[in-house]
Design a protein around this motif. Structure first.
Motif, PDB file in Angstrom:
ATOM      1  N   TYR A  86       0.836  -1.206   0.000  1.00 40.28           N
ATOM      2  CA  TYR A  86       0.000   0.000   0.000  1.00 40.28           C
ATOM      3  C   TYR A  86       0.869   1.253   0.000  1.00 40.28           C
ATOM      4  CZ  TYR A  86      -4.488  -2.362   0.595  1.00 40.28           C
ATOM      5  OH  TYR A  86      -5.623  -3.126   0.379  1.00 40.28           O
ATOM      6  N   MET A  87       1.967   1.222   0.725  1.00 37.65           N
ATOM      7  CA  MET A  87       2.889   2.361   0.704  1.00 37.65           C
ATOM      8  C   MET A  87       3.479   2.555  -0.686  1.00 37.65           C
ATOM      9  SD  MET A  87       4.786   1.896   4.392  1.00 37.65           S
ATOM     10  CE  MET A  87       5.890   3.282   4.138  1.00 37.65           C
ATOM     11  N   GLY A  88       3.783   1.442  -1.359  1.00 39.88           N
ATOM     12  CA  GLY A  88       4.266   1.528  -2.732  1.00 39.88           C
ATOM     13  C   GLY A  88       3.238   2.140  -3.663  1.00 39.88           C
ATOM     14  N   MET A  89       1.964   1.812  -3.445  1.00 41.63           N
ATOM     15  CA  MET A  89       0.891   2.403  -4.258  1.00 41.63           C
ATOM     16  C   MET A  89       0.844   3.908  -4.077  1.00 41.63           C
ATOM     17  SD  MET A  89      -2.265  -0.265  -3.740  1.00 41.63           S
ATOM     18  CE  MET A  89      -1.822  -1.881  -3.126  1.00 41.63           C
ATOM     19  N   LEU A  90       1.025   4.375  -2.848  1.00 46.16           N
ATOM     20  CA  LEU A  90       1.024   5.810  -2.594  1.00 46.16           C
ATOM     21  C   LEU A  90       2.192   6.490  -3.319  1.00 46.16           C
ATOM     22  CD1 LEU A  90       0.103   5.875   1.206  1.00 46.16           C
ATOM     23  CD2 LEU A  90      -1.407   6.204  -0.759  1.00 46.16           C
ATOM     24  N   ALA A  91       3.317   5.793  -3.410  1.00 46.42           N
ATOM     25  CA  ALA A  91       4.464   6.330  -4.141  1.00 46.42           C
ATOM     26  C   ALA A  91       4.123   6.531  -5.618  1.00 46.42           C
ATOM     27  CB  ALA A  91       5.668   5.404  -3.983  1.00 46.42           C
ATOM     28  N   THR A  92       3.349   5.614  -6.186  1.00 44.77           N
ATOM     29  CA  THR A  92       2.985   5.764  -7.602  1.00 44.77           C
ATOM     30  C   THR A  92       2.056   6.962  -7.803  1.00 44.77           C
ATOM     31  OG1 THR A  92       0.980   4.358  -7.619  1.00 44.77           O
ATOM     32  CG2 THR A  92       3.108   3.247  -7.870  1.00 44.77           C
ATOM     33  N   VAL A  93       1.256   7.280  -6.801  1.00 40.08           N
ATOM     34  CA  VAL A  93       0.394   8.464  -6.906  1.00 40.08           C
ATOM     35  C   VAL A  93       1.254   9.727  -6.949  1.00 40.08           C
ATOM     36  CG1 VAL A  93      -1.426   9.821  -5.799  1.00 40.08           C
ATOM     37  CG2 VAL A  93      -1.539   7.316  -5.761  1.00 40.08           C
ATOM     38  N   MET A  94       2.274   9.783  -6.125  1.00 38.50           N
ATOM     39  CA  MET A  94       3.184  10.930  -6.126  1.00 38.50           C
ATOM     40  C   MET A  94       3.844  11.100  -7.505  1.00 38.50           C
ATOM     41  SD  MET A  94       4.889  10.349  -2.368  1.00 38.50           S
ATOM     42  CE  MET A  94       5.976  11.766  -2.455  1.00 38.50           C
ATOM     43  N   ASN A  95       4.301   9.999  -8.069  1.00 39.35           N
ATOM     44  CA  ASN A  95       4.917  10.061  -9.399  1.00 39.35           C
ATOM     45  C   ASN A  95       3.909  10.494 -10.465  1.00 39.35           C
ATOM     46  OD1 ASN A  95       7.502   9.327  -8.587  1.00 39.35           O
ATOM     47  ND2 ASN A  95       7.163   7.150  -8.921  1.00 39.35           N
ATOM     48  N   ALA A  96       2.686  10.008 -10.348  1.00 39.75           N
ATOM     49  CA  ALA A  96       1.648  10.360 -11.310  1.00 39.75           C
ATOM     50  C   ALA A  96       1.358  11.863 -11.268  1.00 39.75           C
ATOM     51  CB  ALA A  96       0.376   9.569 -11.038  1.00 39.75           C
ATOM     52  N   LEU A  97       1.310  12.425 -10.071  1.00 41.02           N
ATOM     53  CA  LEU A  97       1.052  13.856  -9.936  1.00 41.02           C
ATOM     54  C   LEU A  97       2.211  14.679 -10.496  1.00 41.02           C
ATOM     55  CD1 LEU A  97      -0.545  13.978  -6.365  1.00 41.02           C
ATOM     56  CD2 LEU A  97      -1.718  14.113  -8.574  1.00 41.02           C
ATOM     57  N   ALA A  98       3.447  14.193 -10.303  1.00 46.30           N
ATOM     58  CA  ALA A  98       4.605  14.884 -10.862  1.00 46.30           C
ATOM     59  C   ALA A  98       4.545  14.882 -12.387  1.00 46.30           C
ATOM     60  CB  ALA A  98       5.902  14.219 -10.381  1.00 46.30           C
ATOM     61  N   MET A  99       4.166  13.734 -12.972  1.00 52.74           N
ATOM     62  CA  MET A  99       4.054  13.643 -14.420  1.00 52.74           C
ATOM     63  C   MET A  99       2.911  14.515 -14.938  1.00 52.74           C
ATOM     64  SD  MET A  99       5.360  12.466 -17.184  1.00 52.74           S
ATOM     65  CE  MET A  99       6.492  11.226 -16.520  1.00 52.74           C
ATOM     66  N   GLN A 100       1.807  14.531 -14.213  1.00 49.52           N
ATOM     67  CA  GLN A 100       0.687  15.384 -14.608  1.00 49.52           C
ATOM     68  C   GLN A 100       1.110  16.849 -14.636  1.00 49.52           C
ATOM     69  OE1 GLN A 100      -2.613  15.897 -11.792  1.00 49.52           O
ATOM     70  NE2 GLN A 100      -4.036  15.735 -13.524  1.00 49.52           N
ATOM     71  N   ALA A 101       1.819  17.290 -13.608  1.00 52.09           N
ATOM     72  CA  ALA A 101       2.274  18.680 -13.551  1.00 52.09           C
ATOM     73  C   ALA A 101       3.182  19.014 -14.727  1.00 52.09           C
ATOM     74  CB  ALA A 101       3.003  18.934 -12.227  1.00 52.09           C
ATOM     75  N   ALA A 102       4.093  18.076 -15.070  1.00 55.34           N
ATOM     76  CA  ALA A 102       5.019  18.314 -16.182  1.00 55.34           C
ATOM     77  C   ALA A 102       4.285  18.374 -17.517  1.00 55.34           C
ATOM     78  CB  ALA A 102       6.082  17.211 -16.207  1.00 55.34           C
ATOM     79  N   LEU A 103       3.290  17.515 -17.705  1.00 48.47           N
ATOM     80  CA  LEU A 103       2.527  17.510 -18.953  1.00 48.47           C
ATOM     81  C   LEU A 103       1.675  18.769 -19.094  1.00 48.47           C
ATOM     82  CD1 LEU A 103       1.487  13.753 -19.045  1.00 48.47           C
ATOM     83  CD2 LEU A 103       2.741  14.932 -20.857  1.00 48.47           C
ATOM     84  N   GLU A 104       1.013  19.147 -18.018  1.00 48.58           N
ATOM     85  CA  GLU A 104       0.129  20.309 -18.113  1.00 48.58           C
ATOM     86  C   GLU A 104       0.922  21.605 -18.251  1.00 48.58           C
ATOM     87  OE1 GLU A 104      -2.905  20.058 -15.084  1.00 48.58           O
ATOM     88  OE2 GLU A 104      -3.959  18.571 -16.308  1.00 48.58           O
ATOM     89  N   LYS A 105       2.159  21.607 -17.768  1.00 48.07           N
ATOM     90  CA  LYS A 105       3.020  22.773 -17.923  1.00 48.07           C
ATOM     91  C   LYS A 105       3.307  23.056 -19.395  1.00 48.07           C
ATOM     92  CE  LYS A 105       7.372  24.739 -16.240  1.00 48.07           C
ATOM     93  NZ  LYS A 105       8.583  24.501 -15.391  1.00 48.07           N
ATOM     94  N   ILE A 106       3.301  21.993 -20.221  1.00 45.95           N
ATOM     95  CA  ILE A 106       3.559  22.177 -21.654  1.00 45.95           C
ATOM     96  C   ILE A 106       2.268  22.076 -22.478  1.00 45.95           C
ATOM     97  CG2 ILE A 106       5.974  21.507 -21.580  1.00 45.95           C
ATOM     98  CD1 ILE A 106       5.226  18.708 -22.413  1.00 45.95           C
ATOM     99  N   GLY A 107       1.143  22.237 -21.802  1.00 49.10           N
ATOM    100  CA  GLY A 107      -0.125  22.372 -22.502  1.00 49.10           C
ATOM    101  C   GLY A 107      -0.856  21.099 -22.863  1.00 49.10           C
ATOM    102  N   VAL A 108      -0.515  19.983 -22.216  1.00 49.84           N
ATOM    103  CA  VAL A 108      -1.191  18.722 -22.508  1.00 49.84           C
ATOM    104  C   VAL A 108      -2.240  18.451 -21.435  1.00 49.84           C
ATOM    105  CG1 VAL A 108      -0.926  16.223 -22.822  1.00 49.84           C
ATOM    106  CG2 VAL A 108       0.867  17.790 -23.616  1.00 49.84           C
ATOM    107  N   GLN A 109      -3.473  18.247 -21.840  1.00 53.57           N
ATOM    108  CA  GLN A 109      -4.533  17.941 -20.888  1.00 53.57           C
ATOM    109  C   GLN A 109      -4.348  16.522 -20.354  1.00 53.57           C
ATOM    110  OE1 GLN A 109      -8.423  18.564 -22.567  1.00 53.57           O
ATOM    111  NE2 GLN A 109      -8.379  20.736 -22.061  1.00 53.57           N
ATOM    112  N   THR A 110      -4.435  16.371 -19.043  1.00 54.18           N
ATOM    113  CA  THR A 110      -4.244  15.056 -18.429  1.00 54.18           C
ATOM    114  C   THR A 110      -5.308  14.808 -17.370  1.00 54.18           C
ATOM    115  OG1 THR A 110      -2.852  15.748 -16.572  1.00 54.18           O
ATOM    116  CG2 THR A 110      -1.743  15.363 -18.664  1.00 54.18           C
TER     117      THR A 110
END
Length: 247
Positions: free
Chosen positions: A79-103
């Motif tokens: 479960y702790m590992g799953m929470l880590a994947t959420v953190m990574n997903a949010l980081a990727m979302q921020a990077a994509l939306e910064k360059i104009g990609v809807q996520t």
């Protein structure tokens, strides 16, 4: 959303990225420069009409089967590992939306403050609208890896291929970082991967892709332009299907 260019082999894909890739040259954590590079590669093909969803591992932060888990019970560690994947997903979302990609981030664990709950039909609609969907928290249950989560989501989304972006450019006879004599396979069958215990993905993920008839393409996400080259068939990679074309 524009139709995918005819030069692309696949119209809808799931990209599985290991958490370790996001570390860059660091020993731990998230290197946002590396995340931005992966995001740009995803954006480039998404803008050309490829429908793309992502699953990102959590090994750069916490891995349930690692020494970091110590003598913690497996379910809690997972479960702790799953929470880590959420953190990574949010980081990727921020990077994509910064360059104009809807996520959209969809989590298998209920986390309404930061992500949508996973709903298959909603995810499909996002893809159809040209949004990049990032699936987090694996399958929402312990004892399953993010490889299994990626395979499950690829099947549910009706993907044409599961792309596994790693630190090496395909599947080798041995670890090329440790064995200089290791050679790369151009293609393999699902059966060969399981029989030779090649550690591409866990066995349940390979079996699900075999049963769903979805090819697995293993390539190096660290190389510039590698995602686009893999989608057009020009890059260096290993394809895993029901029958290997060459040994």
């Amino acid at each position: 959303m524009p139709d995918a260019s005819p030069e692309f082999r696949y119209k809808r894909v799931l990209l599985k990225v290991s958490g370790e890739v996001l570390m860059g040259d660091q020993a731990y954590g998230i290197d946002m420069k590396t995340v931005a590079g992966v995001a740009q590669a995803v954006a480039d093909v998404a803008r050309e009409g490829v429908e793309i969803c992502l699953v990102i591992g959590g090994g750069n932060i916490f891995r349930g089967l690692s020494k970091a888990a110590g003598d913690m019970d497996r379910a809690t560690a997972d479960y702790m590992g799953m929470l880590a994947t959420v953190m990574n997903a949010l980081a990727m979302q921020a990077a994509l939306e910064k360059i104009g990609v809807q996520t959209r981030v969809q989590s298998a664990l209920t986390m309404n403050a930061v992500a949508e709950p996973y709903v298959r039909r909603r995810a499909l609609r996002h893809l159809e609208k040209g949004r990049v969907v990032i699936f987090a928290a694996g399958v929402g249950a312990p004892f399953f890896t993010t490889d299994s989560g990626a395979a499950l989501r690829a099947a549910e989304m009706g993907c044409d291929a599961l792309l596994k972006g790693t630190s090496v450019d395909g599947v080798y006879t041995a670890d090329p970082k440790k064995d200089a004599t290791a050679t790369r396979y151009d293609s393999l069958s699902y059966h060969d991967v399981l029989a030779k215990d090649l550690k591409v993905m866990d066995a349940s993920a390979i079996a699900l892709m075999r049963d769903s008839g979805i090819p697995i393409v293993v390539f190096s996400i660290r190389e510039d332009g590698s995602l686009r080259k893999t989608l057009t068939g020009e890059g260096t990679f290993t394809v895993i299907t029901s029958k290997a074309k060459s040994a």
